[in-house]
Design a protein around this motif. Structure first.
Motif, PDB file in Angstrom:
ATOM      1  N   LYS A   4     -13.272  -5.692  -0.938  1.00  0.00           N
ATOM      2  CA  LYS A   4     -12.581  -4.837   0.027  1.00  0.00           C
ATOM      3  C   LYS A   4     -11.288  -5.490   0.484  1.00  0.00           C
ATOM      4  N   PHE A   5     -11.335  -6.810   0.707  1.00  0.00           N
ATOM      5  CA  PHE A   5     -10.128  -7.520   1.135  1.00  0.00           C
ATOM      6  C   PHE A   5      -9.058  -7.431   0.062  1.00  0.00           C
ATOM      7  N   ASN A   6      -9.431  -7.655  -1.189  1.00  0.00           N
ATOM      8  CA  ASN A   6      -8.467  -7.576  -2.275  1.00  0.00           C
ATOM      9  C   ASN A   6      -7.920  -6.169  -2.414  1.00  0.00           C
ATOM     10  N   GLY A   7      -8.762  -5.165  -2.197  1.00  0.00           N
ATOM     11  CA  GLY A   7      -8.300  -3.792  -2.294  1.00  0.00           C
ATOM     12  C   GLY A   7      -7.283  -3.463  -1.222  1.00  0.00           C
ATOM     13  N   MET A   8      -7.488  -3.990  -0.019  1.00  0.00           N
ATOM     14  CA  MET A   8      -6.561  -3.710   1.067  1.00  0.00           C
ATOM     15  C   MET A   8      -5.166  -4.242   0.762  1.00  0.00           C
ATOM     16  N   PHE A   9      -5.082  -5.377   0.075  1.00  0.00           N
ATOM     17  CA  PHE A   9      -3.796  -6.017  -0.191  1.00  0.00           C
ATOM     18  C   PHE A   9      -3.435  -5.965  -1.680  1.00  0.00           C
ATOM     19  N   ARG A  10      -3.942  -4.957  -2.381  1.00  0.00           N
ATOM     20  CA  ARG A  10      -3.792  -4.943  -3.831  1.00  0.00           C
ATOM     21  C   ARG A  10      -2.334  -4.863  -4.293  1.00  0.00           C
ATOM     22  N   SER A  11      -1.441  -4.228  -3.533  1.00  0.00           N
ATOM     23  CA  SER A  11      -0.052  -4.143  -3.973  1.00  0.00           C
ATOM     24  C   SER A  11       0.653  -5.500  -3.904  1.00  0.00           C
ATOM     25  N   LEU A  12       0.080  -6.465  -3.156  1.00  0.00           N
ATOM     26  CA  LEU A  12       0.672  -7.800  -3.111  1.00  0.00           C
ATOM     27  C   LEU A  12       0.444  -8.575  -4.402  1.00  0.00           C
ATOM     28  N   SER A  13      -0.339  -8.011  -5.323  1.00  0.00           N
ATOM     29  CA  SER A  13      -0.469  -8.636  -6.641  1.00  0.00           C
ATOM     30  C   SER A  13       0.822  -8.520  -7.443  1.00  0.00           C
ATOM     31  N   VAL A  14       1.716  -7.646  -7.023  1.00  0.00           N
ATOM     32  CA  VAL A  14       3.021  -7.487  -7.680  1.00  0.00           C
ATOM     33  C   VAL A  14       3.988  -8.514  -7.097  1.00  0.00           C
ATOM     34  N   ARG A  15       4.506  -9.391  -7.941  1.00  0.00           N
ATOM     35  CA  ARG A  15       5.344 -10.499  -7.473  1.00  0.00           C
ATOM     36  C   ARG A  15       6.561 -10.022  -6.687  1.00  0.00           C
ATOM     37  N   ASN A  16       7.261  -9.033  -7.213  1.00  0.00           N
ATOM     38  CA  ASN A  16       8.462  -8.558  -6.529  1.00  0.00           C
ATOM     39  C   ASN A  16       8.150  -8.027  -5.136  1.00  0.00           C
ATOM     40  N   PHE A  17       7.017  -7.336  -5.002  1.00  0.00           N
ATOM     41  CA  PHE A  17       6.651  -6.803  -3.688  1.00  0.00           C
ATOM     42  C   PHE A  17       6.223  -7.921  -2.747  1.00  0.00           C
ATOM     43  N   ARG A  18       5.599  -8.975  -3.272  1.00  0.00           N
ATOM     44  CA  ARG A  18       5.241 -10.140  -2.436  1.00  0.00           C
ATOM     45  C   ARG A  18       6.496 -10.769  -1.845  1.00  0.00           C
ATOM     46  N   LEU A  19       7.507 -10.949  -2.683  1.00  0.00           N
ATOM     47  CA  LEU A  19       8.759 -11.518  -2.189  1.00  0.00           C
ATOM     48  C   LEU A  19       9.394 -10.608  -1.143  1.00  0.00           C
ATOM     49  N   GLY A 135       8.830   2.091  -3.946  1.00  0.00           N
ATOM     50  CA  GLY A 135       8.257   2.766  -5.110  1.00  0.00           C
ATOM     51  C   GLY A 135       8.682   2.124  -6.413  1.00  0.00           C
ATOM     52  N   GLU A 136       9.902   1.621  -6.492  1.00  0.00           N
ATOM     53  CA  GLU A 136      10.365   0.949  -7.703  1.00  0.00           C
ATOM     54  C   GLU A 136       9.681  -0.398  -7.894  1.00  0.00           C
ATOM     55  N   LEU A 137       9.284  -1.021  -6.809  1.00  0.00           N
ATOM     56  CA  LEU A 137       8.646  -2.332  -6.901  1.00  0.00           C
ATOM     57  C   LEU A 137       7.207  -2.245  -7.391  1.00  0.00           C
ATOM     58  N   VAL A 138       6.472  -1.205  -6.967  1.00  0.00           N
ATOM     59  CA  VAL A 138       5.032  -1.174  -7.242  1.00  0.00           C
ATOM     60  C   VAL A 138       4.590   0.001  -8.099  1.00  0.00           C
ATOM     61  N   GLY A 139       5.381   1.054  -8.221  1.00  0.00           N
ATOM     62  CA  GLY A 139       4.970   2.233  -8.978  1.00  0.00           C
ATOM     63  C   GLY A 139       4.162   3.204  -8.133  1.00  0.00           C
ATOM     64  N   PRO A 140       3.962   4.447  -8.642  1.00  0.00           N
ATOM     65  CA  PRO A 140       3.320   5.493  -7.837  1.00  0.00           C
ATOM     66  C   PRO A 140       1.867   5.216  -7.473  1.00  0.00           C
ATOM     67  N   GLU A 141       1.117   4.519  -8.324  1.00  0.00           N
ATOM     68  CA  GLU A 141      -0.305   4.297  -8.040  1.00  0.00           C
ATOM     69  C   GLU A 141      -0.508   3.383  -6.834  1.00  0.00           C
ATOM     70  N   LEU A 142       0.359   2.406  -6.685  1.00  0.00           N
ATOM     71  CA  LEU A 142       0.228   1.456  -5.580  1.00  0.00           C
ATOM     72  C   LEU A 142       1.111   1.809  -4.388  1.00  0.00           C
ATOM     73  N   LEU A 143       1.876   2.910  -4.500  1.00  0.00           N
ATOM     74  CA  LEU A 143       2.812   3.252  -3.435  1.00  0.00           C
ATOM     75  C   LEU A 143       2.149   3.468  -2.075  1.00  0.00           C
ATOM     76  N   PRO A 144       1.029   4.238  -1.961  1.00  0.00           N
ATOM     77  CA  PRO A 144       0.412   4.394  -0.630  1.00  0.00           C
ATOM     78  C   PRO A 144       0.003   3.059  -0.015  1.00  0.00           C
ATOM     79  N   ASN A 145      -0.574   2.182  -0.822  1.00  0.00           N
ATOM     80  CA  ASN A 145      -0.987   0.882  -0.304  1.00  0.00           C
ATOM     81  C   ASN A 145       0.210   0.037   0.102  1.00  0.00           C
ATOM     82  N   ALA A 146       1.252   0.028  -0.737  1.00  0.00           N
ATOM     83  CA  ALA A 146       2.443  -0.759  -0.424  1.00  0.00           C
ATOM     84  C   ALA A 146       3.153  -0.223   0.809  1.00  0.00           C
TER      85      ALA A 146
END
Length: 416
Positions: A4-19, A135-146
């Motif tokens: 659940k914790f990983n799911g909550m922060f799943r968009s942070l798996s994208v390096r560009n979005f982490r930065l 949206g460009e950083l994470v894509g549409p699937e991860l957009l709500p989470n990001a």
């Protein structure tokens, strides 16, 4: 629990979005400290004038009303990372100028007015660019989470900034706080230029000469987008004026200092943060009913906050109000973004920014005049009641749209 914790922060798996997130946390903290310092400076220069405070807010948001659609056009046409870099450098320079004028003892009200107006021009480009850049950083699937995590770090900053900013203002004055904000913008600039453009998730084709009018036509042809945008416009105009109402409540109703102002702002931000974290679980486009229900809850809770008898009860009610405000804003944001074609997303998010923040100049002046004549509580009471009425009206319109799009039942023939 870990899943659940990983799911909550799943968009942070994208390096560009982490930065991007790391830079924004520092920058947003500085920005909220700047807002607090600016408001306190205005009240100090004008003997607690609600009209002056409303004028500063109006000047800062007026350029969004006039220019943000063109900002969205720029976001659809040019490289968003470059646009955001220049916008953050310009904001740093403006914050530094105001801080230096205060430190030198030369700050006057017109200085605050001028800097607020200039920051508004920068924000007219920065806000729609930043929102569509996610949206460009994470894509549409991860957009709500990001998007939800973006709201979360924004509200983390709103929680940390008043607590720290209130103490800094009391100890050193508003000038050093403004200088800290100027430096904080550099965190975003550094993060932007450490990104890998090859990992962007852009649309297959970027429009060569995007026009503002095409974005408006696209929005007009989608009634489900128009309804949400109209509801956001009304609630922003009358209800989302806490930058004005909270310092007035702290200083003129409860007769307290910057520390209590920080408490009220922190309570509101804490509720907003919880709502942002709650919406990280969203994986698709929310229903219109979700947006409307959140708007109604916001109206009720804002009205209740206007009747709060003391600072502690106000803080509790403002935490609940902050939750409803953030939940509504996130639901509206996700419904608009995920319902828009990527080629139009910069312009549609500019239109969303226009109705969310562009109405603020009028709302600030209106609530400022209202608070001046009838007291600070009236701003919250009127804002809450109008927001509630807007939610009821939106529900009626949505029902009509549902009936219009509902397929007609196919008649069945009875056999003899």
């Amino acid at each position: 629990m870990d899943k659940k914790f990983n799911g909550m922060f799943r968009s942070l798996s994208v390096r560009n979005f982490r930065l991007f997130t790391a830079g924004q946390v520092l920058s947003a903290t500085g920005t909220w400290m700047m807002v607090m310092a600016q408001d306190w400076l205005v009240l100090s220069l004008t003997d607690d004038s609600a009209v002056a405070l409303g004028t500063v807010t109006a000047l800062q948001f007026a350029p969004i009303l006039l220019l943000t659609l063109y900002g969205g056009r720029l976001a659809d046409r040019y490289d968003k990372r470059r646009l955001l870099t220049w916008a953050n450098l310009a904001s740093a320079a403006l914050a530094g100028l105001l801080g230096l004028s205060q430190l030198s003892g030369a700050a006057q009200l017109w200085h605050v007015y001028l800097i607020a107006l200039a920051l508004g021009v920068v924000n007219a480009v920065e806000v729609p660019t930043r929102m569509s850049f996610v949206g460009e950083l994470v894509g549409p699937e991860l957009l709500p989470n990001a998007s939800a995590l973006s709201a979360a770090y924004f509200n983390v900053a709103r929680i940390a900034a008043p607590a720290v900013g209130g103490l800094l203002i009391a100890a050193a004055g508003v000038g050093p706080v403004m200088m800290l904000n100027a430096v904080s913008y550099l965190a975003t600039v550094i993060a932007l230029w450490r990104m890998r453009p090859s990992e962007y998730k852009r649309a297959a084709r970027r429009p060569e000469r995007p026009r503002v009018v095409d974005g408006l036509r696209y929005a007009r042809s989608n009634p489900d987008l128009l309804l949400v945008l109209a509801l956001v416009a009304v609630i922003s105009l009358f209800g989302l004026n806490f930058q004005l109402t909270l310092p007035l409540m702290a200083k003129t109703v409860f007769h307290t200092d910057a520390t209590t102002f920080g408490l009220l702002t922190t309570a509101f931000a804490a509720g907003s943060l919880l709502a942002a974290l709650a919406t990280t679980a969203r994986r698709g486009r929310p229903a219109a009913g979700t947006v409307i229900l959140a708007a109604a809850a916001f109206g009720l809770l804002t009205t209740a906050a206007g009747w709060a008898p003391g600072p502690l009860s106000a803080a509790l009610l403002l935490a609940l109000t902050g939750f409803s405000a953030s939940y509504f804003a996130q639901a509206a944001n996700h419904r608009v973004q995920l319902g828009s074609d990527p080629q139009y997303r910069g312009r549609i998010m500019a239109l969303y920014t226009l109705v969310l923040q562009g109405s603020t100049p009028f709302g600030a002046l209106l609530v400022g005049r209202l608070s001046e004549g009838f007291g600070a509580r009236s701003g919250l009471l009127v804002g809450g009641l109008v927001s509630l009425a807007a939610a009821v009206a939106a529900y009626a319109v949505q029902r009509a749209l549902d009936r219009r799009t509902r397929p007609e039942p196919v008649p069945t023939s009875s056999s003899s």
